[in-house]
Scaffold this active site. Sequence first.
Site, PDB file in Angstrom:
ATOM      1  N   ASP A 169       0.825  -1.212   0.000  1.00  0.00           N
ATOM      2  CA  ASP A 169       0.000   0.000   0.000  1.00  0.00           C
ATOM      3  C   ASP A 169       0.854   1.255   0.000  1.00  0.00           C
ATOM      4  O   ASP A 169       2.057   1.222   0.276  1.00  0.00           O
ATOM      5  CB  ASP A 169      -0.942   0.008   1.207  1.00  0.00           C
ATOM      6  CG  ASP A 169      -0.201  -0.056   2.532  1.00  0.00           C
ATOM      7  OD1 ASP A 169       0.823  -0.771   2.619  1.00  0.00           O
ATOM      8  OD2 ASP A 169      -0.637   0.608   3.498  1.00  0.00           O
ATOM      9  N   ASP A 202      12.269  -0.979   2.976  1.00  0.00           N
ATOM     10  CA  ASP A 202      11.375   0.149   3.204  1.00  0.00           C
ATOM     11  C   ASP A 202      12.077   1.332   3.865  1.00  0.00           C
ATOM     12  O   ASP A 202      11.451   2.121   4.559  1.00  0.00           O
ATOM     13  CB  ASP A 202      10.199  -0.315   4.074  1.00  0.00           C
ATOM     14  CG  ASP A 202       9.067   0.710   4.140  1.00  0.00           C
ATOM     15  OD1 ASP A 202       9.027   1.601   3.264  1.00  0.00           O
ATOM     16  OD2 ASP A 202       8.250   0.635   5.064  1.00  0.00           O
ATOM     17  N   GLU A 230       0.069  -1.341   5.665  1.00  0.00           N
ATOM     18  CA  GLU A 230       1.139  -0.844   6.540  1.00  0.00           C
ATOM     19  C   GLU A 230       0.931   0.621   6.891  1.00  0.00           C
ATOM     20  O   GLU A 230       1.118   1.033   8.036  1.00  0.00           O
ATOM     21  CB  GLU A 230       2.498  -1.042   5.851  1.00  0.00           C
ATOM     22  CG  GLU A 230       3.711  -0.772   6.735  1.00  0.00           C
ATOM     23  CD  GLU A 230       4.231   0.653   6.672  1.00  0.00           C
ATOM     24  OE1 GLU A 230       5.184   0.969   7.419  1.00  0.00           O
ATOM     25  OE2 GLU A 230       3.702   1.465   5.877  1.00  0.00           O
TER      26      GLU A 230
END
Length: 488
Positions: free
Chosen positions: A79, A170, A146
């Site tokens: 997402d 990330d 997330e």
Amino acid sequence: MNAHLEQLAPQAVWRHFRTLCDTPRPSGHEAALVAKLEAWADGLGLAHDRDDFGNLRIRKPASPGHEAAPGVILQGHLDMVAQANADHPHDFTRDPIATHVVDGWLQAEHTTLGADNGLGVAAALAVLEDNTLTHGPLEVLFTLEEESSMGGALNLAEDWLQGDILLNLDSEDRGQVYIGCAGGADVVVDAQFPTRAVEAGEALMRLSLSGLTGGHSGIDIDKGRGNANRLLVRALRWLEACGARLVDYQGGTLRNALPREAFATLAMPEEEVAAAQQRMVRLQQEWRDELAGVDDGLQLTLEPSTADGSAALGRDASRLLVNALHAAPCGVERMSTAVPGVVETSNNLGVVSLAEGRFHLCALVRSLRDSAGADLADRFAALFELIGARTRVENAYPGWTPSPESPLLARFCDLHRQRLGIEPAVKVIHAGLECGILGAKYPGLAMISFGPLIRGAHSPDERVEIDSVDEFWGMLRALIEDLASATA
């Protein structure tokens, strides 16, 4: 759309990132992307499955002769944060992200780009299809939701993943590797306040604050940027002296993004309007001086409202609510003494709303210390209980305890020196990487986090340095090949 992305290097990574840009994927709406990735995996003959929450895993067997190497899990979230400028209509559930290149950086047109965490996802997909890469057993884990709640990681199936090493893709800084992160929790406040009719002689006015930079509520919390909710409440405090009463309020859209805009409708005596407007002009200049160099585009206006507001909070209720918001913790609470230069505990007044007397607030508390985060959340409860509001804590997730002696970290640092000629900076981040949650579910995992250079995440200013993506890709491939030579 976004065909120009496939002209960038490394082509495989950018080709997958184009798919992500062309497929709407705000938190809670990842199903279409998951279906595309499953079909793509089927086309390559790669095994895939989902857990009960919907997190997606794709697996690839080890290169011949490397079956005994430690299993490597590449991990990212599907997402993206959905933020657009107020004057740019964009439906994140239907519209693709339009991108363009400016001076070596890729950015979107008036919206978030989704490089967080789209480029990590794209790199993992490129690894899976790279048949020139020597590797041990590979798993790619793509989590859901997330950005909104850490829901995918919090609900991840246990005894599902098989790997020994997790590479979280990330992070957002070139030349850095992360080995720890803050935990966090949402603090949700709700209340119902009595209203009464707008009186004869009262004018309906619209108070608007816009033009702030915004950003990531963890990474950017110490940058001195304005928080629209914090600032607009300061204006409301002054307007109380003019007899103003709140009709409605809307500030911020996500609890993990620094709010860039906030708006309130007020009922106030007509004879006070001119003085109030003059004060807002002066207040705008005061705030521009306070925030010079970080929020120079700040705009504060008080104009006649076109709303059909027929009821406002009573003066006492309006005053209590504004005072509570003014006293609420916001920003950096404490810097870490254990990790110099890193924020230990903070809070973001992310989303505030009022409509027909119904008040709602969602703040995000972060801390490297679970006890300090819990205490800050409890302070919210103590404060808002004074005005009769209900407070609850949701979506709490643990921090990631650093392991500076990790053999995995040593391997990464050695490769970084060999490939780039410099020592990487080893960091702890004041943001909610999923590593803390994953480590709690799988205690034996060795973990690090790294990625390309991204700036302005969680805001329409989000951009990624194109050259850093090639560097990130090279480090990822080199580390996977190096780990293939290790013994599980």
